[in-house]
Design a protein around this motif. Sequence first.
Motif, PDB file in Angstrom:
ATOM      1  N   LEU A  66       0.796  -1.232   0.000  1.00 62.65           N
ATOM      2  CA  LEU A  66       0.000   0.000   0.000  1.00 62.65           C
ATOM      3  C   LEU A  66       0.823   1.274   0.000  1.00 62.65           C
ATOM      4  O   LEU A  66       0.294   2.343  -0.323  1.00 62.65           O
ATOM      5  N   GLN A  67       2.095   1.201   0.364  1.00 60.08           N
ATOM      6  CA  GLN A  67       2.896   2.415   0.500  1.00 60.08           C
ATOM      7  C   GLN A  67       2.980   3.158  -0.834  1.00 60.08           C
ATOM      8  O   GLN A  67       3.344   2.605  -1.871  1.00 60.08           O
ATOM      9  N   GLY A  68       2.603   4.444  -0.817  1.00 64.21           N
ATOM     10  CA  GLY A  68       2.653   5.265  -2.011  1.00 64.21           C
ATOM     11  C   GLY A  68       1.564   4.989  -3.029  1.00 64.21           C
ATOM     12  O   GLY A  68       1.581   5.571  -4.120  1.00 64.21           O
ATOM     13  N   LEU A  69       0.604   4.125  -2.720  1.00 63.94           N
ATOM     14  CA  LEU A  69      -0.456   3.760  -3.659  1.00 63.94           C
ATOM     15  C   LEU A  69      -1.539   4.842  -3.663  1.00 63.94           C
ATOM     16  O   LEU A  69      -2.154   5.122  -2.641  1.00 63.94           O
ATOM     17  N   SER A  70      -1.782   5.464  -4.805  1.00 63.06           N
ATOM     18  CA  SER A  70      -2.795   6.513  -4.915  1.00 63.06           C
ATOM     19  C   SER A  70      -4.197   5.919  -4.794  1.00 63.06           C
ATOM     20  O   SER A  70      -4.465   4.816  -5.291  1.00 63.06           O
ATOM     21  N   VAL A  71      -5.079   6.648  -4.135  1.00 67.28           N
ATOM     22  CA  VAL A  71      -6.449   6.192  -3.910  1.00 67.28           C
ATOM     23  C   VAL A  71      -7.405   7.153  -4.605  1.00 67.28           C
ATOM     24  O   VAL A  71      -7.293   8.374  -4.440  1.00 67.28           O
ATOM     25  N   VAL A  72      -8.333   6.618  -5.378  1.00 66.10           N
ATOM     26  CA  VAL A  72      -9.380   7.406  -6.026  1.00 66.10           C
ATOM     27  C   VAL A  72     -10.721   6.784  -5.630  1.00 66.10           C
ATOM     28  O   VAL A  72     -11.079   5.696  -6.098  1.00 66.10           O
ATOM     29  N   CYS A  73     -11.438   7.481  -4.762  1.00 67.47           N
ATOM     30  CA  CYS A  73     -12.695   6.929  -4.252  1.00 67.47           C
ATOM     31  C   CYS A  73     -13.753   6.883  -5.353  1.00 67.47           C
ATOM     32  O   CYS A  73     -13.848   7.805  -6.185  1.00 67.47           O
ATOM     33  N   LYS A  74     -14.553   5.842  -5.343  1.00 62.27           N
ATOM     34  CA  LYS A  74     -15.712   5.776  -6.214  1.00 62.27           C
ATOM     35  C   LYS A  74     -16.819   6.667  -5.643  1.00 62.27           C
ATOM     36  O   LYS A  74     -16.790   7.017  -4.458  1.00 62.27           O
ATOM     37  N   PRO A  75     -17.805   7.039  -6.450  1.00 66.00           N
ATOM     38  CA  PRO A  75     -18.847   7.967  -5.959  1.00 66.00           C
ATOM     39  C   PRO A  75     -19.522   7.501  -4.672  1.00 66.00           C
ATOM     40  O   PRO A  75     -19.776   8.321  -3.779  1.00 66.00           O
ATOM     41  N   HIS A  76     -19.824   6.202  -4.555  1.00 70.07           N
ATOM     42  CA  HIS A  76     -20.516   5.737  -3.354  1.00 70.07           C
ATOM     43  C   HIS A  76     -19.601   5.654  -2.132  1.00 70.07           C
ATOM     44  O   HIS A  76     -20.084   5.439  -1.021  1.00 70.07           O
ATOM     45  N   GLU A  77     -18.293   5.826  -2.323  1.00 66.44           N
ATOM     46  CA  GLU A  77     -17.356   5.794  -1.205  1.00 66.44           C
ATOM     47  C   GLU A  77     -17.061   7.181  -0.643  1.00 66.44           C
ATOM     48  O   GLU A  77     -16.365   7.315   0.365  1.00 66.44           O
ATOM     49  N   LEU A  78     -17.582   8.231  -1.275  1.00 66.90           N
ATOM     50  CA  LEU A  78     -17.327   9.595  -0.845  1.00 66.90           C
ATOM     51  C   LEU A  78     -18.257   9.978   0.296  1.00 66.90           C
ATOM     52  O   LEU A  78     -19.436   9.586   0.327  1.00 66.90           O
ATOM     53  N   ASN A  79     -17.726  10.728   1.243  1.00 72.74           N
ATOM     54  CA  ASN A  79     -18.531  11.300   2.318  1.00 72.74           C
ATOM     55  C   ASN A  79     -18.994  12.690   1.883  1.00 72.74           C
ATOM     56  O   ASN A  79     -18.161  13.558   1.570  1.00 72.74           O
ATOM     57  N   GLN A  80     -20.294  12.909   1.871  1.00 76.93           N
ATOM     58  CA  GLN A  80     -20.852  14.162   1.395  1.00 76.93           C
ATOM     59  C   GLN A  80     -21.326  15.026   2.565  1.00 76.93           C
ATOM     60  O   GLN A  80     -21.938  14.519   3.510  1.00 76.93           O
ATOM     61  N   PHE A  81     -21.034  16.310   2.493  1.00 74.94           N
ATOM     62  CA  PHE A  81     -21.485  17.264   3.500  1.00 74.94           C
ATOM     63  C   PHE A  81     -21.518  18.644   2.877  1.00 74.94           C
ATOM     64  O   PHE A  81     -21.010  18.852   1.759  1.00 74.94           O
ATOM     65  N   THR A  82     -22.071  19.573   3.599  1.00 74.22           N
ATOM     66  CA  THR A  82     -22.207  20.944   3.106  1.00 74.22           C
ATOM     67  C   THR A  82     -21.359  21.879   3.956  1.00 74.22           C
ATOM     68  O   THR A  82     -21.438  21.844   5.195  1.00 74.22           O
ATOM     69  N   ALA A  83     -20.564  22.709   3.313  1.00 77.71           N
ATOM     70  CA  ALA A  83     -19.721  23.669   4.031  1.00 77.71           C
ATOM     71  C   ALA A  83     -20.590  24.805   4.577  1.00 77.71           C
ATOM     72  O   ALA A  83     -21.667  25.100   4.042  1.00 77.71           O
ATOM     73  N   PRO A  84     -20.160  25.472   5.655  1.00 72.31           N
ATOM     74  CA  PRO A  84     -20.925  26.615   6.206  1.00 72.31           C
ATOM     75  C   PRO A  84     -21.076  27.734   5.181  1.00 72.31           C
ATOM     76  O   PRO A  84     -20.366  27.797   4.175  1.00 72.31           O
ATOM     77  N   GLU A  85     -22.023  28.625   5.463  1.00 76.29           N
ATOM     78  CA  GLU A  85     -22.253  29.747   4.563  1.00 76.29           C
ATOM     79  C   GLU A  85     -20.977  30.584   4.415  1.00 76.29           C
ATOM     80  O   GLU A  85     -20.190  30.726   5.351  1.00 76.29           O
TER      81      GLU A  85
END
Length: 298
Positions: free
Chosen positions: A229-248
């Motif tokens: 795993l060392q140095g292995l780039s990670v690209v999350c799939k859409p369902h693996e992303l955590n979604q939230f909304t930033a403050p105003e």
Amino acid sequence: AREARPELEREYASPMRHQLNIVCRRMFRAFWRSPNYLFTRLFNHFAVAFVSGLTYLNLDDSRSSLQYTVFVMFQVTVLPALIISQVEVMFHIKRALFFREASSKMYSPITFATAIVTAELPYSVLCAVVFYICLYFMPGLQATPSRAGYQFFMILITEVFAVTMAQGLASMTPSPRISAQFDPFIIIIFALFCGVTIPAPQMPGFWRAWLYQLDPFTRLIGGMVTTALQGLSVVCKPHELNQFTAPENSTCGEYMQPFFANGGSGYLVNNSTHDCEYCAYKVGDEFYKPLNMSFANR
């Protein structure tokens, strides 16, 4: 009276080098004439590795593949379970012959032990190669010479360790049936406390303080997982992303900046928007560090 001649008072009539030469050749020949033992061992390695390789076929760079890679490495811990009982039975058969010949002072216990360990080595190498090719390349793990070579070296060490451990257990017990009583206990202990089924930070302190450190598979898993795993780039799939909304009046990048500045892992899909998507890991290092693993210790 005629003086005693020390060379005639040796325990064994032939020197150690001659004993090793004769007994090793005989042991190699005996193993070669036991095709059932050798074929069964080779088939077990191929079957387990091939099924595991199909299970994790062509892993990608997603977040879930990090965990799957750990499971692939964990499959190496089944090697003792595959061969320990077979090796014990073979050792007891050969030891019965040794007892008969040792009573005549034909050769020493050291000669016997050296011969039976050496005779297992070619088949250990062959089984390790078959196991490694299926388990490592079918999932598509890093194939650079330094990484792939290290992983094969660890599998080979584990194979030889399993053989010699089985011979050690057999040498301390009077029969294969007694030897087999220890096998499940040892294998389960090795698998439970190596840091995969129970991560080290979550392990009860009493076991983590000594049994986790004494478990030989702790080093095996730590070395293989960090190398994979060392140095292995990670690209999350859409369902693996955590979604939230930033403050105003704040973008995702501005809102998460203190988190990343304090050593937080992962990355944002888009820094300039208000609706945020966050991936928990950016490189594989961020996955294994919380598990008490270090690439520097491999």
